[in-house]
Design an enzyme around this catalytic site. Sequence first.
Site, PDB file in Angstrom:
ATOM      1  N   ARG A 103     -10.677 -14.268  -0.276  1.00 27.96           N
ATOM      2  CA  ARG A 103      -9.577 -14.546   0.671  1.00 27.96           C
ATOM      3  C   ARG A 103      -9.893 -15.888   1.313  1.00 27.96           C
ATOM      4  NH1 ARG A 103      -6.779 -10.829   5.267  1.00 27.96           N
ATOM      5  NH2 ARG A 103      -5.697 -10.219   3.361  1.00 27.96           N
ATOM      6  N   HIS A 130      -0.100 -13.656  -1.885  1.00 26.79           N
ATOM      7  CA  HIS A 130      -0.834 -12.425  -1.560  1.00 26.79           C
ATOM      8  C   HIS A 130      -0.503 -11.388  -2.643  1.00 26.79           C
ATOM      9  CE1 HIS A 130      -3.145  -9.694   0.634  1.00 26.79           C
ATOM     10  NE2 HIS A 130      -2.481  -9.584   1.765  1.00 26.79           N
ATOM     11  N   GLN A 133      -1.209  -7.507  -2.189  1.00 29.41           N
ATOM     12  CA  GLN A 133      -0.297  -6.857  -1.248  1.00 29.41           C
ATOM     13  C   GLN A 133       1.034  -6.555  -1.916  1.00 29.41           C
ATOM     14  OE1 GLN A 133      -0.780  -6.021   2.244  1.00 29.41           O
ATOM     15  NE2 GLN A 133       0.999  -4.824   1.622  1.00 29.41           N
ATOM     16  N   ASP A 222       7.353 -10.396   7.781  1.00 30.69           N
ATOM     17  CA  ASP A 222       5.940 -10.707   8.031  1.00 30.69           C
ATOM     18  C   ASP A 222       5.886 -11.598   9.270  1.00 30.69           C
ATOM     19  OD1 ASP A 222       3.189 -10.989   7.717  1.00 30.69           O
ATOM     20  OD2 ASP A 222       3.321 -12.472   6.110  1.00 30.69           O
ATOM     21  N   ARG A 291      -2.519  -0.223  -1.055  1.00 27.43           N
ATOM     22  CA  ARG A 291      -3.439  -1.333  -1.341  1.00 27.43           C
ATOM     23  C   ARG A 291      -4.652  -0.800  -2.102  1.00 27.43           C
ATOM     24  NH1 ARG A 291      -3.542  -5.941   1.769  1.00 27.43           N
ATOM     25  NH2 ARG A 291      -5.071  -6.596   0.234  1.00 27.43           N
TER      26      ARG A 291
HETATM   27  N1  NVA Z   1       1.200 -13.983   6.220  1.00 31.71           N
HETATM   28  C1  NVA Z   1       0.085 -13.291   6.807  1.00 31.71           C
HETATM   29  C2  NVA Z   1      -0.302 -12.107   5.997  1.00 31.71           C
HETATM   30  C3  NVA Z   1      -1.443 -11.314   6.536  1.00 31.71           C
HETATM   31  C4  NVA Z   1      -1.833 -10.172   5.666  1.00 31.71           C
HETATM   32  C5  NVA Z   1      -1.079 -14.250   6.939  1.00 31.71           C
HETATM   33  O1  NVA Z   1      -1.336 -15.010   5.987  1.00 31.71           O
HETATM   34  O2  NVA Z   1      -1.719 -14.268   7.989  1.00 31.71           O
HETATM   35  N1   CP Z   2      -2.095  -6.881   4.762  1.00 34.56           N
HETATM   36  C1   CP Z   2      -3.336  -7.363   4.757  1.00 34.56           C
HETATM   37  O1   CP Z   2      -3.738  -8.106   3.843  1.00 34.56           O
HETATM   38  O2   CP Z   2      -4.092  -6.955   5.790  1.00 34.56           O
HETATM   39  P1   CP Z   2      -5.512  -7.514   6.241  1.00 34.56           P
HETATM   40  O3   CP Z   2      -5.295  -8.925   6.716  1.00 34.56           O
HETATM   41  O4   CP Z   2      -5.964  -6.591   7.325  1.00 34.56           O
HETATM   42  O5   CP Z   2      -6.440  -7.496   5.063  1.00 34.56           O
END
Ligand code: NVA
Ligand code: CP
Length: 305
Positions: A103, A130, A133, A222, A291
Amino acid sequence: MKDDLLKLLDLSREEIREILDTADQMKYNQKHGIPHDYLRGKTLAMIFEKNSTRTRVSFETGMYQLGGHAVFLSGKESQVGRGEPVQDTARVLERYCDGIMIRTYEQQEVEELAKYASIPVINGLTDFCHPCQVLADLMTVRERMARLEGLKLCFIGDGNNMANSLIVGGLKCRMDVSVACPEGYDPDPQVLEFAQSWDQARFELVRDPMEAADHADVVVTDVWASMGQEEQAQKRRMAFEGVYQVNERLMAVANPGAMVQHCLPAHRGEEITAQVFEAHADEIFQEAENRLHAQKAVMYLLMGR
Ligand code: NVA
Ligand code: CP
């Protein structure tokens, strides 16, 4: 050739379906106590340069349930955060581990890691996309609605990593996809180019959330400011507030029985009202649960054969 999961643009419809079918099987096995320790003796390295709750716990737990082991590496505490080149990290981790989940910010970093590592690399979120997800989202929609093809999915809000993956994943599964975001916050040009050239389902990008949500079967949103955009939060609030919100008025134009999905964490009162969130909590937490199952499928398909 090894395989990776870097972005949904790389996957065919059949490959997405194989992951979803395998995920359903993983879920069935887990719920019925059927052994599925396909990754016994294997190790996943998990590099996190951004925060996480779901991704970390679901990958680590998933690896354990598959009979393997996961090692957590935070950007800050490992040499990754001190600038060790990704080429070197790749060539070290491949000598200890059987797969890498990462990540981070730049999609390029994930692609580089995959280029240099001889073991599979899985994207656990970048600024661009992502995929894990959205695989869980597609699994959830298919579980609750029994199909994907022909459904209308709308995304309300920032044209961010989630929007990018939903557009690609939805269209590849032959869902019609409608996105509403403010000017200046459009999805990635590469994704828009794909969407506009896709002829197996409809795509539209509009400014009016009500138009996007009209007769939608699945409503997704989101946060307005993603991880790494904290300094823009105020400016973004001004662009989104009062318009780009999933609320009861918006749900009223969606199809009866429409689902709501949110990758979480959610900001109640911003991109979604507390009322809509709680009314759809069952499907939102089912999405979070999935997930685990979707990623176990991905790990099995990439590392277990
Ligand atoms: N768009 C959000 C998703 C978090 C799972 C981010 O990148 O922070
Ligand atoms: N939705 C998601 O990826 O959650 P986290 O940021 O908690 O991993």
